[in-house]
Design a protein around this motif. Structure first.
Motif, PDB file in Angstrom:
ATOM      1  N   LEU A 282       1.138  -1.209   0.002  1.00  0.00           N
ATOM      2  CA  LEU A 282      -0.081  -0.002   0.068  1.00  0.00           C
ATOM      3  C   LEU A 282       1.072   1.346  -0.176  1.00  0.00           C
ATOM      4  O   LEU A 282       0.437   2.549   0.359  1.00  0.00           O
ATOM      5  N   GLU A 283       2.083   0.916   0.062  1.00  0.00           N
ATOM      6  CA  GLU A 283       3.057   2.252   0.048  1.00  0.00           C
ATOM      7  C   GLU A 283       2.835   3.206  -1.187  1.00  0.00           C
ATOM      8  O   GLU A 283       2.897   4.399  -0.907  1.00  0.00           O
ATOM      9  N   GLU A 284       2.464   2.791  -2.468  1.00  0.00           N
ATOM     10  CA  GLU A 284       2.065   3.687  -3.410  1.00  0.00           C
ATOM     11  C   GLU A 284       0.647   4.247  -3.202  1.00  0.00           C
ATOM     12  O   GLU A 284       0.495   5.396  -3.727  1.00  0.00           O
ATOM     13  N   SER A 285      -0.356   3.328  -3.278  1.00  0.00           N
ATOM     14  CA  SER A 285      -1.705   3.598  -3.293  1.00  0.00           C
ATOM     15  C   SER A 285      -2.128   4.441  -2.056  1.00  0.00           C
ATOM     16  O   SER A 285      -3.035   5.311  -1.998  1.00  0.00           O
ATOM     17  N   MET A 286      -1.643   4.185  -0.852  1.00  0.00           N
ATOM     18  CA  MET A 286      -1.928   4.859   0.449  1.00  0.00           C
ATOM     19  C   MET A 286      -0.681   5.144   1.382  1.00  0.00           C
ATOM     20  O   MET A 286      -0.728   4.904   2.259  1.00  0.00           O
ATOM     21  N   PRO A 287       0.009   6.026   0.630  1.00  0.00           N
ATOM     22  CA  PRO A 287       1.440   6.474   1.163  1.00  0.00           C
ATOM     23  C   PRO A 287       1.533   7.261   2.623  1.00  0.00           C
ATOM     24  O   PRO A 287       2.299   6.881   3.329  1.00  0.00           O
ATOM     25  N   ASP A 288       0.385   7.776   2.877  1.00  0.00           N
ATOM     26  CA  ASP A 288       0.140   8.327   4.100  1.00  0.00           C
ATOM     27  C   ASP A 288      -0.521   7.627   5.243  1.00  0.00           C
ATOM     28  O   ASP A 288      -0.765   8.234   6.368  1.00  0.00           O
ATOM     29  N   SER A 289      -1.068   6.429   4.836  1.00  0.00           N
ATOM     30  CA  SER A 289      -1.658   5.645   5.845  1.00  0.00           C
ATOM     31  C   SER A 289      -0.926   4.281   6.330  1.00  0.00           C
ATOM     32  O   SER A 289      -0.031   3.867   5.639  1.00  0.00           O
ATOM     33  N   PRO A 290      -1.197   4.047   7.522  1.00  0.00           N
ATOM     34  CA  PRO A 290      -0.396   2.996   8.227  1.00  0.00           C
ATOM     35  C   PRO A 290      -0.528   1.490   7.414  1.00  0.00           C
ATOM     36  O   PRO A 290      -1.840   1.258   6.935  1.00  0.00           O
ATOM     37  N   SER A 291       0.196   0.726   6.976  1.00  0.00           N
ATOM     38  CA  SER A 291       0.018  -0.368   6.503  1.00  0.00           C
ATOM     39  C   SER A 291       1.096  -1.351   6.875  1.00  0.00           C
ATOM     40  O   SER A 291       2.273  -0.824   7.502  1.00  0.00           O
ATOM     41  N   TRP A 292       1.012  -2.543   6.609  1.00  0.00           N
ATOM     42  CA  TRP A 292       2.148  -3.626   7.162  1.00  0.00           C
ATOM     43  C   TRP A 292       3.154  -3.532   5.767  1.00  0.00           C
ATOM     44  O   TRP A 292       2.953  -3.856   4.651  1.00  0.00           O
ATOM     45  N   ARG A 293       4.537  -3.395   6.358  1.00  0.00           N
ATOM     46  CA  ARG A 293       5.652  -3.366   5.385  1.00  0.00           C
ATOM     47  C   ARG A 293       6.646  -4.352   5.752  1.00  0.00           C
ATOM     48  O   ARG A 293       6.564  -5.090   6.739  1.00  0.00           O
ATOM     49  N   VAL A 294       7.580  -4.415   4.944  1.00  0.00           N
ATOM     50  CA  VAL A 294       8.641  -5.352   5.116  1.00  0.00           C
ATOM     51  C   VAL A 294       9.577  -5.082   6.352  1.00  0.00           C
ATOM     52  O   VAL A 294       9.955  -6.297   6.964  1.00  0.00           O
ATOM     53  N   GLU A 295       9.476  -4.042   6.793  1.00  0.00           N
ATOM     54  CA  GLU A 295      10.274  -3.732   8.093  1.00  0.00           C
ATOM     55  C   GLU A 295       9.426  -4.466   9.308  1.00  0.00           C
ATOM     56  O   GLU A 295      10.133  -5.004  10.260  1.00  0.00           O
ATOM     57  N   ASP A 296       8.186  -4.473   9.011  1.00  0.00           N
ATOM     58  CA  ASP A 296       7.398  -5.104  10.048  1.00  0.00           C
ATOM     59  C   ASP A 296       7.419  -6.683  10.163  1.00  0.00           C
ATOM     60  O   ASP A 296       7.754  -7.249  11.114  1.00  0.00           O
ATOM     61  N   THR A 297       7.689  -7.335   8.965  1.00  0.00           N
ATOM     62  CA  THR A 297       7.770  -8.729   8.801  1.00  0.00           C
ATOM     63  C   THR A 297       9.386  -8.959   9.206  1.00  0.00           C
ATOM     64  O   THR A 297       9.334  -9.941   9.936  1.00  0.00           O
ATOM     65  N   ILE A 298      10.038  -8.291   8.860  1.00  0.00           N
ATOM     66  CA  ILE A 298      11.532  -8.502   9.807  1.00  0.00           C
ATOM     67  C   ILE A 298      11.654  -8.352  11.310  1.00  0.00           C
ATOM     68  O   ILE A 298      12.059  -9.208  12.018  1.00  0.00           O
ATOM     69  N   LYS A 299      10.812  -7.400  11.830  1.00  0.00           N
ATOM     70  CA  LYS A 299      10.593  -7.277  13.013  1.00  0.00           C
ATOM     71  C   LYS A 299       9.960  -8.635  13.757  1.00  0.00           C
ATOM     72  O   LYS A 299      10.286  -9.089  14.595  1.00  0.00           O
ATOM     73  N   LEU A 300       8.864  -8.919  13.124  1.00  0.00           N
ATOM     74  CA  LEU A 300       7.949 -10.128  13.669  1.00  0.00           C
ATOM     75  C   LEU A 300       8.751 -11.423  13.322  1.00  0.00           C
ATOM     76  O   LEU A 300       8.820 -12.206  14.233  1.00  0.00           O
ATOM     77  N   ALA A 301       9.586 -11.466  12.250  1.00  0.00           N
ATOM     78  CA  ALA A 301      10.260 -12.742  12.436  1.00  0.00           C
ATOM     79  C   ALA A 301      11.396 -13.034  13.577  1.00  0.00           C
ATOM     80  O   ALA A 301      11.470 -14.057  13.929  1.00  0.00           O
ATOM     81  N   ARG A 302      11.866 -12.001  13.893  1.00  0.00           N
ATOM     82  CA  ARG A 302      12.769 -11.977  15.008  1.00  0.00           C
ATOM     83  C   ARG A 302      12.279 -12.581  16.279  1.00  0.00           C
ATOM     84  O   ARG A 302      12.863 -13.186  17.062  1.00  0.00           O
ATOM     85  N   ILE A 303      10.766 -12.031  16.493  1.00  0.00           N
ATOM     86  CA  ILE A 303      10.017 -12.568  17.559  1.00  0.00           C
ATOM     87  C   ILE A 303       9.673 -14.079  17.510  1.00  0.00           C
ATOM     88  O   ILE A 303       9.511 -14.666  18.243  1.00  0.00           O
TER      89      ILE A 303
END
Length: 400
Positions: A282-303
């Motif tokens: 959603l980075e392109e279509s909703m750039p100003d709205s919160p969404s799940w991004r690859v940085e979140d996936t990396i953070k979750l993977a560590r957990i």
């Protein structure tokens, strides 16, 4: 003139309820070292090197991704599934996943999706697993709940059209983190209550026990494509204000509770996988709205590693109708980003955390390049195996 006869027995596989010739080594296992035209050994392609994971060793790194077939009745698989999976797994993948399998009847995507919510489902799954094992192959199951994308018709009829009660649907039982439907064709979900969350966690445990009884080698939890668990993770979809919504820690609470429940149910030496949409796109279509991004996936993977997940299986998108993504092309890129970030991550009770890559991997050269460039530890293909059940052999020929 006397003749000499040599006895050549054709032994069957032990532990199988019927006779079938012993497959040792299994189809898909490659000789090492490889012979070369000049008599010198050549290096074995990474795609055909074994992969050790807890108590299992996969004889190559070409895995079959789950493929929904929309061909079940009341959750029961049929001879079609035996022909479909049996025709693929017997030809040598390192691991074959059966389709996304619903833990509850309302957890199906369509009325014709496979299930494992009833003890009666176990027998048919057990026969399929027995066939895979008779061929010296390994088979896994993906446990799933469709969430707000449930009660639709098969996608070859319409992509997302609601399945009404008249045709076996359950439009009034569709649940999600919040009330927002996927689109105008889908049901409006009911926000899942805390009691409902606990019921679903228990259903994952019960389904896991049935999968163990059926003999599956690997369990994968479906946390991708906008289905129930994945929708809780994404701030673009999860609008809750209780302990299951809001902050990152709250939004991942549900999936961690499921992971803990499943991990404590399966044996210590059994690998636990988790499929994830690494980005909502959603980075392109909703750039100003919160969404799940690859940085979140990396953070979750560590957990997840701390909670005993051995493999994070990378997919993408599916959470929001405004998504903008390039089908398949970006999934291996996302997998590479995740693997680079967690390449030395250790799993509690296991070894290192592995990354699976899927999407558009149709030949051996592409798969080998992904492994050589350390974008993943194993590749997964779905429709390619549907087109050609002998894809493992085809990839071997690609790599000479």
């Amino acid at each position: 003139m006397s003749e000499t006869f040599i006895e050549l027995p054709n032994p069957g596989v032990e532990g199988i309820t019927y006779y079938t010739p012993k497959q040792d080594p299994p189809s898909g296992q490659t000789l090492d070292p490889q012979p070369n035209v000049d008599g010198q050994p050549k290096a074995l392609p990474m795609l055909f090197t074994p992969l050790k994971m807890r108590g299992l060793e996969f004889h190559n790194r070409i895995f079959v991704a789950p493929m929904c077939q929309y061909s079940s009745q009341d959750g029961f698989i049929t001879p079609w599934h035996m022909a479909h999976i049996g025709g693929i797994c017997s030809r040598g993948p390192g691991l074959t996943f059966v389709e996304a399998t619903a833990i509850l009847p309302e957890g199906r995507i369509t009325p014709q999706c496979a299930g494992i919510w009833d003890d009666k489902h176990t027998e048919a799954w057990g026969k399929l697993v027995e066939f895979a094992h008779s061929q010296n192959q390994k088979v896994g199951i993906q446990l799933a709940h469709s969430g707000r994308k449930g009660s639709t018709v098969a996608p070859f009829l319409h992509f997302g059209m609601l399945a009404t009660e008249n045709i076996g649907g359950w439009p009034n039982e569709v649940v999600g983190p919040s009330e927002e439907p996927w689109d105008e064709h889908h049901a409006t979900p009911k926000p899942l209550t805390k009691e409902g969350i606990q019921r679903i966690i228990k259903a994952f445990v019960d389904a896991t026990k049935r999968a163990l009884e059926a003999g599956f080698d690997v369990i994968e939890i479906h946390n991708a494509h906008g289905y129930l668990l994945n929708s809780f993770c994404s701030p673009a979809v999860n609008k809750r204000t209780d302990e299951y919504g809001g902050s990152f820690e709250n939004r991942i609470r549900f999936i961690l509770e499921v992971v803990d429940a499943v991990r404590s149910t399966i044996p210590d030496d059994m690998p636990l996988w988790l499929r994830i949409s690494a980005s909502d796109y959603l980075e392109e279509s909703m750039p100003d709205s919160p969404s799940w991004r690859v940085e979140d996936t990396i953070k979750l993977a560590r957990i997840l590693a701390e909670h005993g997940v051995d493999v994070i299986n990378i997919s993408c998108a599916g959470n929001h109708r405004a998504q903008r993504w390039q089908p398949h092309a970006w999934q291996p890129v996302l997998a590479g980003m995740v693997r680079e970030a967690i390449q030395d991550l250790k799993v509690k009770g296991g070894g290192k955390m592995f990354v699976g890559a899927a999407g558009g991997i149709c030949d051996g050269h592409v798969g080998e390049k992904l492994l050589q460039e350390q974008k993943c530890d194993a590749i997964l293909a779905g429709r390619q195996f549907q087109k050609n059940p002998g894809t493992v052999w085809a990839m071997a020929e690609d790599l000479d």
